[in-house]
Design an enzyme around this catalytic site. Structure first.
Site, mmCIF file in Angstrom:
data_model
loop_
_atom_site.group_PDB
_atom_site.id
_atom_site.type_symbol
_atom_site.label_atom_id
_atom_site.label_comp_id
_atom_site.label_asym_id
_atom_site.label_seq_id
_atom_site.Cartn_x
_atom_site.Cartn_y
_atom_site.Cartn_z
ATOM 1 C CB THR A 202 -0.907 0.049 1.249
ATOM 2 O OG1 THR A 202 -0.077 -0.099 2.407
ATOM 3 C CG2 THR A 202 -1.950 -1.042 1.231
ATOM 4 C CG ASP A 342 -0.456 -4.460 14.905
ATOM 5 O OD1 ASP A 342 0.594 -4.413 14.225
ATOM 6 O OD2 ASP A 342 -1.556 -4.102 14.465
ATOM 7 C CG HIS A 647 -18.185 -5.982 3.388
ATOM 8 N ND1 HIS A 647 -18.939 -5.373 2.409
ATOM 9 C CD2 HIS A 647 -17.332 -6.813 2.742
ATOM 10 C CE1 HIS A 647 -18.571 -5.838 1.219
ATOM 11 N NE2 HIS A 647 -17.588 -6.702 1.394
HETATM 12 CA CA CA Z 1 0.398 -4.766 11.942
#
Ligand code: CA
Length: 711
Positions: A202, A342, A647
């Protein structure tokens, strides 16, 4: 053949009244004066040579040559025609409708009056930066190159690169492509990973010294081992590759850095990839001739599985300095040792010389997900300061002696589930950070969210990664925002004082990145569709314009023939927009209703954007013949984990993809199968889930219908 669109006619409000009289439109176009014989040619100056000297030049403001404008990534423009005294008069100069685009998050580039940008599905366009007239379009046909693997939710891209006569783009499916800058024609294409690999791109390729650098994302998509690769800008031949985490020691290490890194891992990490994928922050330092890479989190997230004996797990969540010619390791600073949340360090890396206690420091600034703002001496990676810019309940502070965080016991969910801030969305993510050398402040949108992590019920011993399932975490997480918190703010951070200079509340959670100028301004697009200009010193709001749709992209500025323009893409979307789904619903930005646009402002603009369509929310439809089986719906709720990025959580559409509760397709097993398993809507960005079983498809349909009936 590139599709050439008709020029956008810039009509004044007077002309708007006469819009039905089509013949008048041309006469009213202020940006397209009739040519007179003997008129001077439009381009009077010599063409800009886009090279290291040009991209390292902070003083020239006409162009926006690189992702962060210049190599420093400051997104600071020396232009000051638009400034605090007159910005209130900023008006639309021209706009270009992009009716087929969805999420638009990219930074346009401008060279000699031509603006280049990448839109949905990696389509690259060149337009006349004075008028918005389309010059060429290149469609890399991503849907034909993705293989059958899931790369869900990433139809957007953050930018392109330019070097001399070429434009470079990296596609969702892993190709690095060089285009002819004059025509958009493809010159070469190389694969940076196999089409069937659970990786995606990306990010924007970064170009320096005749090389093009690109990394990849995918830590959550499979057993990924992250790397960055540099290619020859002329030919596409690979110059070097740097792996971010070590592979299997039995295979031998690629270099000494990998050998060093392997000593910080335990167990059989290589069977799970390890992660570290570098998907965004790459900065070339033209002054010190170093390259800085912001690295990603671990795969899987849970360190107990990934590296069961503990360890820092280099080079996860770090800034790694490399030799730009060879890719050799120079130094690193790890923001989150042994990460398990994360908390990646993929965010922007911004360079500036700072006066710290009377001494000039060659600094880099970095505000990663973990909530601390780092100022690092970029000559050697030494930590100068690291202060929290958001709630950081996982660590009390960063110890400046050791450079390490002091963690709060229990944060690693070692004693059961734990509620923490920041979250996997980060206290700051990819939304652009700018730095103004006049104010000495860095500007970025921050998020103040909370999450509950737990690995209870996860079999830590036997856990194995899978590809394309989005479950390579080894820990569950549920967002748990505190209703008392202001969930997002725009911050101006003083890296010398190590504190926030000013801070403004923002709507929703995920807001757009910033740009700052010598006019002492900060520009930013917000989640609620307001494009804002603030006083860079004080944060005072000086101007706003309602774009009619949430903004995710950062603005840029440029000048042609002495006139300054400000441009941005308007297209709610991107990797975390689903998190802000409620703001899309509150504003009635139902999928497919609001046209995406490239919009340009100037002080003598006299155009109005067409009125936004009326707010509309998707209405769940009735299907009396569909009998929801609660057990199947339950199973489908788990299966829906791979769907919700686009979604919406709970199958409630977030405006980026259809609201499935309103979809007739769910009523038909054949139609549902054709799209989900057959990939019939891949050209729209809907991935193909070829491996799903009949039972999984059925469970998904029951879950969606259950959600529709619950409304
Ligand atoms: Ca990640």
């Amino acid at each position: 053949m590139p599709r050439i669109k008709q020029p956008v006619t810039a009509t004044s409000s007077f002309c708007g009244l006469a819009a039905t009289l089509i013949l008048l439109a041309t006469a009213c176009s202020k940006t397209d004066p009739p040519a007179e014989a003997g008129e001077a040619p439009e381009q009077q100056t010599a063409a800009t040579l886009v090279n290291d000297a040009a991209m390292g030049d902070e003083t020239a403001g006409e162009n926006w040559l690189a992702f962060g404008r210049t190599y420093s990534e400051q997104r600071y423009s020396p232009l000051d025609q638009i400034n605090t005294s007159n910005v209130s008069g900023l008006r639309v100069d021209w706009f270009l409708d992009l009716p087929k685009d969805k999420g638009l998050v990219s930074t346009p580039l401008v060279v000699d009056g031509i603006l280049y940008f990448v839109g949905s599905m990696n389509k690259v366009r060149a337009v006349d930066a004075r008028t918005g007239e389309m010059l060429w379009e290149h469609d890399p046909e991503v849907h034909k190159h993705t293989g059958t693997g899931l790369r869900v939710g990433w139809e957007h891209n953050r930018g392109i690169g330019i070097w001399q006569d070429k434009v470079y783009q990296a596609t969702w499916d892993g190709r690095l492509i060089a285009l002819d800058r004059a025509t958009g024609k493809q010159l070469w294409s190389v694969r940076t990973f196999p089409a069937d690999s659970p990786l995606y791109i990306t990010g924007a390729p970064k170009i320096f010294k005749g090389k093009v650098l690109i990394g990849n994302g995918g830590t959550e998509a499979g057993p990924a081992r992250g790397y960055v690769t540099a290619y020859d800008a002329e030919t596409g031949a690979q110059a070097w590759r740097f792996y971010i985490v070590p592979g299997n020691p039995a295979d031998g290490f690629e270099n000494e850095a990998m050998k060093m890194a392997a000593e910080t891992w335990t167990g059989e990490w290589w069977t799970m990839g390890g992660g570290g994928n570098a998907w965004h922050g790459f900065t070339y330092d033209v002054e010190l001739d170093q390259l800085y890479i912001g690295t990603g989190n671990g795969a899987p997230w849970n360190r107990k599985i990934r590296s069961p004996g503990g360890g820092d797990n280099l080079f996860l969540c770090s800034v790694v300095a490399l030799d730009p010619d060879t890719g050799e390791y120079l130094w690193h600073y790890q923001t989150t040792p042994g990460e398990t949340w994360d908390f990646n360090s993929n965010m922007d890396i911004v360079l500036a010389d700072l006066d710290i206690q009377g001494k000039e420091v060659k600094a880099l600034m970095h505000a990663p997900k973990n909530g601390f703002f780092y100022v690092i001496d970029r000559t050697d990676g030494r930590l100068i300061s690291a202060e929290p810019f958001s709630k950081t309940t996982w660590a009390t502070h960063i110890d400046l002696e050791t450079g390490r965080p002091v963690e709060v016991p229990g944060s690693r969910y070692e004693s059961g589930s734990v509620r923490l801030s920041p979250t996997p969305y980060g206290a700051h993510s990819w939304s652009a950070m700018s730095y103004n050398p006049n104010t000495g402040l860095a500007y970025y949108p921050a998020m103040h969210l909370s999450v509950i992590y737990s690995d209870e019920g996860v079999d830590l011993e036997s856990w194995q990664p899978s590809s394309f399932e989005g479950d390579t975490l080894g820990v569950s997480w549920v967002m748990d925002d505190d209703p008392k918190d202001q969930l997002s703010t725009l911050q101006a951070y003083d890296p010398v004082a190590g504190k926030i200079a000013w801070e403004l509340p923002q709507p929703g959670r995920v807001n757009g990145g910033t740009m700052t100028t010598a006019g002492n301004l900060v520009f930013q697009g917000r989640a609620d569709g307001q494009f804002m200009a603030y006083d860079a010193s004080t944060g005072k709001q000086l101007w706003s314009y309602d774009m009619g749709l949430g903004i995710s992209a950062p603005p840029v500025t440029y000048a042609i023939d002495g006139k300054q323009y400000v441009t941005l893409l308007v297209g709610w979307g991107g990797g975390v927009a689903g998190l802000g789904g409620d703001i899309a619903r509150d504003h009635g930005w139902a999928y497919g209703r609001h046209t995406r646009r490239l919009v340009t402002f100037s002080l003598d603009g006299n155009v109005e954007l067409p009125p936004a369509p009326a707010a509309a929310a998707a209405e769940p439809i009735a299907m009396p013949e569909f009998n929801v089986d609660p057990a199947l719906a339950d199973q489908g709720g788990t299966e829906f984990g791979r769907c919700l990025v686009c979604h919406g959580p709970g199958a409630i559409g977030a405006g980026m993809a259809p609201d499935l509760r309103a979809s007739e397709v769910v009523g038909s097993s054949e139609a549902f199968d054709a799209i989900v398993r057959g990939g019939s809507l891949k050209q729209n960005g809907m991935p193909q889930f070829a491996h799903l079983t009949d039972e999984q498809l059925l469970a998904l349909r029951h879950y969606i219908r259950q959600q529709a009936e619950a409304d």
